[in-house]
Design an enzyme around this catalytic site. Structure first.
Site, PDB file in Angstrom:
ATOM      1  N   THR A 172    -141.364  57.129  74.709  1.00  0.00           N
ATOM      2  CA  THR A 172    -140.158  56.357  75.050  1.00  0.00           C
ATOM      3  C   THR A 172    -140.337  54.859  74.819  1.00  0.00           C
ATOM      4  OG1 THR A 172    -140.851  55.981  77.329  1.00  0.00           O
ATOM      5  CG2 THR A 172    -139.633  58.020  76.890  1.00  0.00           C
TER       6      THR A 172
ATOM      7  N   ASP B 148    -153.893  48.353  68.340  1.00  0.00           N
ATOM      8  CA  ASP B 148    -153.776  48.540  69.795  1.00  0.00           C
ATOM      9  C   ASP B 148    -154.791  47.627  70.480  1.00  0.00           C
ATOM     10  OD1 ASP B 148    -154.255  49.534  72.492  1.00  0.00           O
ATOM     11  OD2 ASP B 148    -152.965  51.212  71.905  1.00  0.00           O
TER      12      ASP B 148
HETATM   13  O1  PRP Z   1    -143.833  44.944  74.387  1.00  0.00           O
HETATM   14  P1  PRP Z   1    -144.143  46.377  74.659  1.00  0.00           P
HETATM   15  O2  PRP Z   1    -143.445  47.306  73.713  1.00  0.00           O
HETATM   16  O3  PRP Z   1    -143.937  46.766  76.085  1.00  0.00           O
HETATM   17  O4  PRP Z   1    -145.692  46.598  74.299  1.00  0.00           O
HETATM   18  C1  PRP Z   1    -146.668  45.711  74.663  1.00  0.00           C
HETATM   19  C2  PRP Z   1    -147.616  46.323  75.645  1.00  0.00           C
HETATM   20  O5  PRP Z   1    -148.394  47.351  75.023  1.00  0.00           O
HETATM   21  C3  PRP Z   1    -149.777  47.086  75.186  1.00  0.00           C
HETATM   22  O6  PRP Z   1    -150.291  47.672  76.344  1.00  0.00           O
HETATM   23  P2  PRP Z   1    -150.513  49.268  76.462  1.00  0.00           P
HETATM   24  O7  PRP Z   1    -149.320  49.909  77.067  1.00  0.00           O
HETATM   25  O8  PRP Z   1    -150.990  49.789  75.150  1.00  0.00           O
HETATM   26  O9  PRP Z   1    -151.663  49.356  77.549  1.00  0.00           O
HETATM   27  P3  PRP Z   1    -153.229  49.068  77.394  1.00  0.00           P
HETATM   28  O10 PRP Z   1    -153.397  47.571  77.353  1.00  0.00           O
HETATM   29  O11 PRP Z   1    -153.831  49.693  78.596  1.00  0.00           O
HETATM   30  O12 PRP Z   1    -153.700  49.719  76.123  1.00  0.00           O
HETATM   31  C4  PRP Z   1    -149.811  45.580  75.292  1.00  0.00           C
HETATM   32  O13 PRP Z   1    -150.996  45.068  75.837  1.00  0.00           O
HETATM   33  C5  PRP Z   1    -148.596  45.272  76.120  1.00  0.00           C
HETATM   34  O14 PRP Z   1    -148.806  45.359  77.522  1.00  0.00           O
HETATM   35  O1  URA Z   2    -148.831  46.426  68.146  1.00  0.00           O
HETATM   36  C1  URA Z   2    -148.958  46.718  69.349  1.00  0.00           C
HETATM   37  C2  URA Z   2    -147.844  47.054  70.159  1.00  0.00           C
HETATM   38  C3  URA Z   2    -148.053  47.347  71.478  1.00  0.00           C
HETATM   39  N1  URA Z   2    -149.306  47.325  71.969  1.00  0.00           N
HETATM   40  C4  URA Z   2    -150.382  47.000  71.207  1.00  0.00           C
HETATM   41  O2  URA Z   2    -151.520  46.985  71.692  1.00  0.00           O
HETATM   42  N2  URA Z   2    -150.176  46.716  69.903  1.00  0.00           N
HETATM   43 MG    MG Z   3    -152.801  49.904  74.463  1.00  0.00          MG
END
Ligand code: PRP
Ligand code: URA
Ligand code: MG
Length: 227
Positions: A118, A210
């Site tokens: 989502t 990521d």
């Molecule tokens: O702008 P958005 O579409 O919300 O995406 C950005 C988010 O995604 C990533 O975290 P993630 O959910 O991958 O968590 P993580 O840092 O634990 O990998 C990133 O560090 C942000 O928090």
């Molecule tokens: O490009 C992206 C988007 C969301 N979260 C990440 O870590 N990388």
């Molecule tokens: Mg992440």
């Protein structure tokens, strides 16, 4: 060292910080061959550079300082240092560098995990200092993609009474900047880069992948090694 800043027709809530060291670190963060340890160190360095810019205009007051030779008037911070709030996990990488500049600043944590289907953030932790109302907050998250996580994190900080919020991010996507601007127009974003777009999975292109997985070695490569 800043450009973009809602200047030259850019989004009004975005300040793209220009600095030779920052570009250099960002190139290495983007490089898929950069290993996790180096990635985390670089993230910290980028955090420190962005923090210098984001705190440039903190309120100042005058006080007397006695050097070994004379007493002089000097500018100091007028208010306690802002609270540092990493969005877990990837924000922890930025925090390491920002804390070197502000070692006494309190640290709050907001845990968010973006649902891969989502793209909505799921909150799993909120721990914020009680005196947030006396401080502003620097929100730390390297990626501003759809903006869903940033919008949710800022809402939490406002609920907790933060008088102002600034966000430090490494790579921002136009979609995320626009969404955060629509929901919280007063929040300024200090970014190392504004990238082109999101792909079908909500990843920033060209981006850096990521950030959480690269920071903590939990991506496909890390899982293979740890298996
Ligand atoms: O702008 P958005 O579409 O919300 O995406 C950005 C988010 O995604 C990533 O975290 P993630 O959910 O991958 O968590 P993580 O840092 O634990 O990998 C990133 O560090 C942000 O928090
Ligand atoms: O490009 C992206 C988007 C969301 N979260 C990440 O870590 N990388
Ligand atoms: Mg992440």
């Amino acid at each position: 060292m800043s450009g973009g800043a809602g200047a030259a027709g850019g989004p009004p809530n975005l300040r793209v910080v220009r600095h030779a060291l920052l570009s250099d670190r960002l190139a290495r963060l983007r490089d898929a061959a950069t290993p996790s340890g180096a990635f985390r160190r670089l993230l910290g360095e980028v955090g420190a550079i962005l923090a210098v810019e984001a705190t440039r205009a903190l309120d100042e007051a005058e006080t007397a300082v006695a050097t070994p030779l004379a007493t002089m008037r000097h500018r100091v911070l007028a208010a306690p240092e802002p609270c540092l709030v990493p969005v877990l996990r990837a924000g922890l990488g930025l925090l390491e560098g920002v804390r070197r500049l502000m070692p006494e600043a309190p640290v709050g944590h907001i845990g968010l995990l973006r649902d891969e289907a989502t793209l909505r953030p799921r909150e799993y932790l909120v721990r914020l200092p009680r005196d947030l109302g006396r401080r502003g907050a620097l929100l730390l998250d390297p990626m501003l993609a759809t903006g869903g996580s940033a919008v949710a994190a800022v809402a939490r900080l406002k609920e907790a009474g933060a008088p102002w919020v600034r966000m430090l991010c490494v790579v921002a996507a136009p979609e995320g900047v626009a969404r955060l601007g629509a929901a919280h127009p007063e929040v300024e974003v200090f970014a190392a880069a504004l990238d082109e777009r999101l792909d079908a999975r909500g990843f920033i292109v060209p981006g850096l992948g990521d950030a959480g997985d690269r920071c903590f070695g939990t991506g496909a490569e890390g899982r293979r090694q740890g298996a």
